[in-house]
Design a protein around this motif. Sequence first.
Motif, PDB file in Angstrom:
ATOM      1  N   TYR A 252      18.980  -6.907 -15.571  1.00 20.21           N
ATOM      2  CA  TYR A 252      20.028  -5.993 -15.141  1.00 20.21           C
ATOM      3  C   TYR A 252      20.335  -6.085 -13.650  1.00 20.21           C
ATOM      4  O   TYR A 252      21.462  -5.853 -13.224  1.00 20.21           O
ATOM      5  CB  TYR A 252      19.648  -4.555 -15.498  1.00 20.21           C
TER       6      TYR A 252
ATOM      7  N   TYR B 260      21.767  -7.538 -25.236  1.00 21.60           N
ATOM      8  CA  TYR B 260      21.163  -6.416 -24.524  1.00 21.60           C
ATOM      9  C   TYR B 260      20.938  -5.233 -25.471  1.00 21.60           C
ATOM     10  O   TYR B 260      19.898  -4.567 -25.410  1.00 21.60           O
ATOM     11  CB  TYR B 260      22.060  -5.962 -23.364  1.00 21.60           C
TER      12      TYR B 260
ATOM     13  N   ALA C  50      25.648  -3.973 -15.785  1.00 20.56           N
ATOM     14  CA  ALA C  50      24.624  -2.936 -15.871  1.00 20.56           C
ATOM     15  C   ALA C  50      24.803  -1.960 -14.713  1.00 20.56           C
ATOM     16  O   ALA C  50      25.160  -2.351 -13.605  1.00 20.56           O
ATOM     17  CB  ALA C  50      23.229  -3.549 -15.826  1.00 20.56           C
TER      18      ALA C  50
END
Length: 360
Positions: free
Chosen positions: A110, A24, A116
């Motif tokens: 996400y 990420y 997240a």
Amino acid sequence: MPDPGSAPSGRIPTARELRRWRRYLADERAESAVYRDLAARRSGEEREILLGLADAEERHAAYWLRLLGDDVGAPVRADIRSRFLGVLARRFGSVFVLALAQRAEARSPYASDADATEAMVADEQIHEEVIRALATRGRNRLSGTFRAAVFGANDGLVSNLALVLGIAGSGVSNEFILLTGLAGLLAGALSMGAGEYVSVRSQRELLEASRPDPAAADAVPLLDVDENELALVYRARGMSADEAQARADEVLRTHRTVDETRTDEHEEIGTGTRAAVSSFLFFGSGAIIPVLPFLFGMQGTAAILVAAILVGIALLATGFVVGVLSGGPPLRRALRQLAIGYGAAAATYLLGLLFGTNVS
């Protein structure tokens, strides 16, 4: 926000989680670089918007960096889509790149990742809409020429493949097939170019005739406030009586122009000359493909198969590009183009076999 080096729940992250967070982090940094590269090719408001998106992606990267803490490890590569988008952004910066970026934002993982934050999920959804709006500006600027180019290329591919295969199925000589294909190329390209020119010019003339006369604005200050027909102008444009009267009252108070809200459709449909040239060139570039095997001396079934394969590849490519630029699923659009093209070609080939005569 979680403490550095700990998972959101306070537990020690697993090796799998750390790998995901590192990816990420790499992806967010890559996306930020894409937006900065795109911004470098623009100016004014679009540049500021893209730089704002880059800052947002860096904010997301900082979150994953804090989450990783001492476990950040060696830098990892972003996924292949982000790297490919970065290459395109550095070299082109076109609406095609924006369309790809829009699809990339739509694929954000996400929403299904508990690590997240809700704010990051919302950010990604808003980013998609921002990129969609920027891409729409570009689509509007090229829509007229792009339409002519796409229609021209596909018509050239499908119509000339159908023509060549239909003639080949009738059993005529290779020279006759080649001559027919080249004649179809030239005739079709000229017809498409002329047709696009007339179509676009006519559309622009219709739009021009439908636009309010700018001189009407000069009459606004002279109108009788109590007795005038200004509200009828807005009712004729589709407003209700109350809405039209309210707009007329506002115009009379401020002396603004009668047509202060209209948009310029001319930019969206392009110019006749550009549309004609695009259509001519792209029809020719598409129509030459099914002729190539016969042009290089191939004959019979081998030439037919090679022509069909080449056209199939081109149809898939054009369908994919249209899918990306339109925001639709590229693979589905590509397969649709292929099915339509092959369907038309197969029909004419079967007709050629049915009515064929050996005149070679």
